[in-house]
Motif scaffolding. Structure first.
Motif, PDB file in Angstrom:
ATOM      1  N   MET A 184       7.972  -4.267   7.646  1.00 26.33           N
ATOM      2  CA  MET A 184       8.094  -2.930   8.215  1.00 26.33           C
ATOM      3  C   MET A 184       6.897  -2.663   8.917  1.00 26.33           C
ATOM      4  SD  MET A 184      10.878  -1.155   7.664  1.00 26.33           S
ATOM      5  CE  MET A 184      10.369   0.573   8.157  1.00 26.33           C
ATOM      6  N   GLU A 185       5.975  -3.297   9.125  1.00 27.44           N
ATOM      7  CA  GLU A 185       4.538  -3.164   9.655  1.00 27.44           C
ATOM      8  C   GLU A 185       4.893  -3.344  11.378  1.00 27.44           C
ATOM      9  OE1 GLU A 185       1.957  -5.908   8.018  1.00 27.44           O
ATOM     10  OE2 GLU A 185       1.005  -4.307   6.599  1.00 27.44           O
TER      11      GLU A 185
ATOM     12  N   LEU B 172      -6.068  -9.431   5.329  1.00 24.78           N
ATOM     13  CA  LEU B 172      -5.154  -8.883   4.293  1.00 24.78           C
ATOM     14  C   LEU B 172      -5.441  -7.364   4.109  1.00 24.78           C
ATOM     15  CD1 LEU B 172      -5.697 -11.294   1.557  1.00 24.78           C
ATOM     16  CD2 LEU B 172      -3.852 -11.165   3.068  1.00 24.78           C
ATOM     17  N   ARG B 173      -4.736  -6.422   4.034  1.00 24.08           N
ATOM     18  CA  ARG B 173      -5.065  -5.048   3.795  1.00 24.08           C
ATOM     19  C   ARG B 173      -4.403  -4.612   2.310  1.00 24.08           C
ATOM     20  NH1 ARG B 173      -1.467  -1.490   7.677  1.00 24.08           N
ATOM     21  NH2 ARG B 173       0.163  -2.073   6.226  1.00 24.08           N
ATOM     22  N   GLU B 174      -5.098  -3.661   1.763  1.00 29.87           N
ATOM     23  CA  GLU B 174      -4.907  -3.183   0.509  1.00 29.87           C
ATOM     24  C   GLU B 174      -3.678  -2.120   0.758  1.00 29.87           C
ATOM     25  OE1 GLU B 174      -6.978  -0.352  -2.968  1.00 29.87           O
ATOM     26  OE2 GLU B 174      -8.318  -1.913  -1.822  1.00 29.87           O
TER      27      GLU B 174
ATOM     28  N   SER C 282      11.997   5.297   3.213  1.00 29.92           N
ATOM     29  CA  SER C 282      12.496   4.267   1.682  1.00 29.92           C
ATOM     30  C   SER C 282      12.487   2.866   2.012  1.00 29.92           C
ATOM     31  CB  SER C 282      13.997   4.610   1.579  1.00 29.92           C
ATOM     32  OG  SER C 282      14.227   5.648   1.326  1.00 29.92           O
ATOM     33  N   LEU C 283      12.554   2.445   3.327  1.00 29.62           N
ATOM     34  CA  LEU C 283      12.363   1.153   3.428  1.00 29.62           C
ATOM     35  C   LEU C 283      10.992   0.895   3.658  1.00 29.62           C
ATOM     36  CD1 LEU C 283      15.137   0.635   6.321  1.00 29.62           C
ATOM     37  CD2 LEU C 283      14.944  -0.472   4.108  1.00 29.62           C
ATOM     38  N   LYS C 284      10.062   1.616   4.059  1.00 29.21           N
ATOM     39  CA  LYS C 284       8.610   1.423   4.217  1.00 29.21           C
ATOM     40  C   LYS C 284       8.187   1.460   2.887  1.00 29.21           C
ATOM     41  CE  LYS C 284       4.585   3.594   6.296  1.00 29.21           C
ATOM     42  NZ  LYS C 284       4.013   4.453   7.201  1.00 29.21           N
ATOM     43  N   ALA C 285       8.428   2.117   2.168  1.00 28.77           N
ATOM     44  CA  ALA C 285       7.969   2.017   0.451  1.00 28.77           C
ATOM     45  C   ALA C 285       8.289   0.850  -0.077  1.00 28.77           C
ATOM     46  CB  ALA C 285       8.358   3.206   0.077  1.00 28.77           C
ATOM     47  N   PHE C 286       9.516   0.484   0.175  1.00 27.84           N
ATOM     48  CA  PHE C 286      10.100  -0.584  -0.541  1.00 27.84           C
ATOM     49  C   PHE C 286       9.581  -1.986  -0.011  1.00 27.84           C
ATOM     50  CE2 PHE C 286      13.465  -4.394  -0.134  1.00 27.84           C
ATOM     51  CZ  PHE C 286      13.260  -4.809  -1.416  1.00 27.84           C
ATOM     52  N   PHE C 287       9.272  -2.264   1.243  1.00 29.67           N
ATOM     53  CA  PHE C 287       8.663  -3.269   1.822  1.00 29.67           C
ATOM     54  C   PHE C 287       7.179  -3.177   1.482  1.00 29.67           C
ATOM     55  CE2 PHE C 287      12.624  -3.732   4.170  1.00 29.67           C
ATOM     56  CZ  PHE C 287      12.854  -4.931   3.879  1.00 29.67           C
ATOM     57  N   GLN C 288       6.309  -2.231   1.308  1.00 23.21           N
ATOM     58  CA  GLN C 288       4.997  -2.062   0.735  1.00 23.21           C
ATOM     59  C   GLN C 288       5.075  -2.525  -0.669  1.00 23.21           C
ATOM     60  OE1 GLN C 288       3.992   2.147   1.415  1.00 23.21           O
ATOM     61  NE2 GLN C 288       3.049   1.515   3.601  1.00 23.21           N
TER      62      GLN C 288
END
Length: 168
Positions: A146-147, A32-34, A128-134
């Motif tokens: 996105m990882e 798990l990552r923060e 945008s996609l990266k922020a959404f999936f985070q």
């Protein structure tokens, strides 16, 4: 003859039920990552509702509006609604947010390249996609697909022109 199916086209028999795309049992266990976006709701239980991708995008935009500038929310919203429209069009129906996987992201990013968008626009869509999936990972406990997508190479920036003393 039968027409070849794209990665997101489903047959008539499958129109009423979307196949399970993410099978957690076949995934390896990852540490798990923060997440960077836990600032939205620290120490809260993840939201487990079954949302369509459009509903999840709306949920993200209304939540991120609290901490992003109006311009960022507007641009991210346009990018994410475009993503939702393109992916849902490929399925032929609105899709569950949890069903979005790496091939769906790759298809969308390829579509952007086919449209001939500039590198700056492509990078904004990617962010945008990266922020959404985070956000989905932090708030909804859904996989951050996105990882698995490589970050686009940074655009080469032109070196500044330095004037000589005689040119100044």
């Amino acid at each position: 003859g039968r027409a070849a199916r794209g990665p997101f086209q489903i047959g008539r028999a499958m129109k009423n039920r979307l196949p399970a795309i993410i099978d957690n049992s076949s995934l390896p266990s990852f540490p798990l990552r923060e997440s960077e976006v836990v600032r939205f709701a620290p120490n809260k239980e993840p939201i487990r509702a079954q949302l369509t991708l459009a509903q999840d995008v709306h949920f993200y935009l209304t939540t991120c509006a609290l901490s992003y500038s109006e311009s960022t929310v507007e641009h991210y919203g346009r990018d994410l609604r475009d993503f939702e429209r393109v992916v849902s069009k490929q399925y032929g129906q609105p899709i569950p947010s949890a069903a979005v996987n790496v091939p769906a992201l790759q298809f969308y990013l390829f579509e952007l390249r086919k449209r001939g968008v500039s590198d700056a626009t492509y990078e904004r869509h990617f962010q945008s996609l990266k922020a959404f999936f985070q956000f989905r990972f932090a708030m909804r406990d859904l996989p951050n697909v996105m990882e698995h997508i490589l970050t686009p190479k940074a655009r080469p920036r032109p070196m500044p022109v330095i004037l000589s003393i005689s040119d100044a």
